[in-house]
Scaffold this motif. Structure first.
Motif, short mmCIF file in Angstrom:
data_model
loop_
_atom_site.label_atom_id
_atom_site.label_comp_id
_atom_site.label_asym_id
_atom_site.label_seq_id
_atom_site.Cartn_x
_atom_site.Cartn_y
_atom_site.Cartn_z
N ILE A 144 0.88 -1.17 0.00
CA ILE A 144 0.00 0.00 0.00
C ILE A 144 0.92 1.22 0.00
O ILE A 144 1.52 1.57 1.01
N ASP A 145 1.06 1.84 -1.16
CA ASP A 145 2.06 2.89 -1.38
C ASP A 145 1.39 4.26 -1.35
O ASP A 145 0.88 4.74 -2.36
N ILE A 200 -1.11 -2.96 -4.37
CA ILE A 200 -1.25 -4.30 -4.95
C ILE A 200 -2.14 -5.09 -4.01
O ILE A 200 -1.92 -5.10 -2.79
N ASP A 201 -3.17 -5.73 -4.54
CA ASP A 201 -4.14 -6.41 -3.69
C ASP A 201 -4.62 -7.68 -4.38
O ASP A 201 -4.48 -7.84 -5.60
N ILE A 202 -5.18 -8.59 -3.59
CA ILE A 202 -5.72 -9.84 -4.15
C ILE A 202 -7.16 -9.61 -4.58
O ILE A 202 -7.98 -9.09 -3.82
N ASP A 203 -7.45 -9.98 -5.79
CA ASP A 203 -8.77 -9.76 -6.39
C ASP A 203 -9.86 -10.50 -5.61
O ASP A 203 -9.77 -11.71 -5.37
N GLY A 204 -10.87 -9.74 -5.19
CA GLY A 204 -12.03 -10.33 -4.54
C GLY A 204 -11.84 -10.69 -3.08
O GLY A 204 -12.75 -11.25 -2.45
N SER A 211 -8.62 -3.22 7.71
CA SER A 211 -8.50 -4.02 6.50
C SER A 211 -7.81 -3.23 5.40
O SER A 211 -7.68 -2.00 5.47
N THR A 212 -7.39 -3.95 4.38
CA THR A 212 -6.75 -3.30 3.23
C THR A 212 -7.70 -2.28 2.60
O THR A 212 -7.30 -1.16 2.29
N SER A 213 -8.97 -2.65 2.42
CA SER A 213 -9.93 -1.74 1.78
C SER A 213 -10.11 -0.47 2.60
O SER A 213 -10.23 0.63 2.04
N ILE A 233 -8.74 5.43 3.44
CA ILE A 233 -8.02 6.50 4.14
C ILE A 233 -7.05 7.18 3.18
O ILE A 233 -6.94 8.41 3.15
N GLY A 234 -6.37 6.39 2.36
CA GLY A 234 -5.44 6.95 1.38
C GLY A 234 -6.13 7.86 0.40
O GLY A 234 -5.63 8.94 0.06
N ALA A 235 -7.31 7.43 -0.08
CA ALA A 235 -8.08 8.26 -1.01
C ALA A 235 -8.52 9.56 -0.34
O ALA A 235 -8.50 10.63 -0.95
N LYS A 236 -8.92 9.48 0.92
CA LYS A 236 -9.34 10.67 1.67
C LYS A 236 -8.18 11.65 1.80
O LYS A 236 -8.34 12.86 1.63
#
Length: 316
Positions: free
Chosen positions: A165-166, A173-177, A216-218, A223-226
């Protein structure tokens, strides 16, 4: 006031904890070093001692009068966990009351092969205390230290790490689904809890979780988008089965940095770390207990989301 010995005291996490311990002005701090103590930087409230980690008798002498040993030696620095085993044996011989092995991260080593030595030390401590308690110990486990996601300079000693998470480059980079889960805790909370734990009059818990927040990653991506004014991250999705088969490809890879490895070794190890982090987030290896939270109910933890928003304010 007690005497606290720090093994591996020049590392980033250790340095943050030493600063807090020194600031309390309640303890005598002894840093163990392989180097000549005369070359060490003079710090008020801190003394240095040369330690031969291969000589248990010499170590026992150095640890004479020490109440608590905090170890930050591990991984590639200690193949076979020889140093930590010797530290434990010498601590017992010297009459040290408390020992904290080099943990400072996840609760489990599942999908984290570079943490294999932690399991060796955990087993060693269990066996030593199996018949009779020889030494009190705790596994300080904060999960992911959130300061690694903050801008450079936010924390005095920690350096920003390249992880999947950069924040600086608004990518991940994340796992799909699938959603990964982990604990986030600030470095300041880790250091403060360690300082309070040294003064704690009760028995240390073996599993010493320091829990800022389970997330969680999501959620972290939100938070990053905010922080970036609502701009979403550029997310590379990979399939779990490809990650497990080690056949996945990504346009970038967080680079592990170490002066001990060649460039080719760093590239290989970085891919190993990326794979391990993706899978360990899924199995919850980084979710830690709240043992120290419960033992220190008056201590107020910093909310990691608020910490990140404040740290990135005006810098995104």
């Amino acid at each position: 006031m007690v005497k606290v010995a720090i093994a591996g005291g020049s590392g980033h996490i250790a340095s943050e904890i030493v600063d807090v311990l020194v600031a309390t002005q309640r303890h005598e701090i002894l840093i163990l070093s392989r180097k000549d103590p005369s070359a060490a930087e003079a710090v008020s409230g801190v003394s240095w001692a040369k330690a031969d980690y291969g000589d248990k008798e010499q170590l026992t002498g150095v640890l004479s009068g020490v109440h608590t040993v905090l170890s930050f030696v591990g991984g590639t620095q200690d193949p076979g966990s020889v140093i930590q085993k010797n530290l434990i044996d010498a601590s017992i011989a010297a009459g040290v009351k408390r020992f904290a092995p080099s943990e400072w991260s996840s609760s489990s080593i599942e999908e984290l092969p570079w943490y294999a030595e932690k399991a060796v030390v955990r087993t060693y401590l269990e066996e030593i205390n199996k018949e009779k308690k020889m030494i009190e110990y705790t596994l300080f486990q904060p999960g992911l230290i959130v300061d690694y996601l903050a801008p450079p300079g936010t924390t005095k000693h920690l350096q920003t790490l390249e992880i999947l998470i950069d924040f600086p480059n608004r990518r991940a980079i994340d796992i799909d689904g699938k959603d990964g889960f982990f604990t986030l805790t600030t470095m300041n909370d880790v250091a403060n809890v360690v300082a309070l734990a040294i003064e704690y009059e009760g028995e240390w818990p073996v599993i010493g979780g320091i829990n800022g927040i389970n997330t969680s990653t999501s959620k972290v991506l939100e938070i990053g988008a905010k922080i970036q004014g609502g701009k979403p991250f550029d997310i590379t999705l990979v399939k779990e089965e490809d990650v497990r088969a080690d056949v996945f490809q990504t346009p970038w890879c967080p680079m592990f940095k170490s002066p001990d490895f060649s460039e080719e070794q760093l590239k290989h190890f970085s891919k190993v770390i990326l794979r391990g982090c993706l899978l360990s987030f899924l199995c919850g290896s980084w979710v830690v207990s709240d043992a120290w939270n419960r033992l220190l109910p008056d201590y107020k933890f910093t909310n990691p989301e608020e910490f990140l928003l404040k740290a990135w304010e005006g810098k995104a």
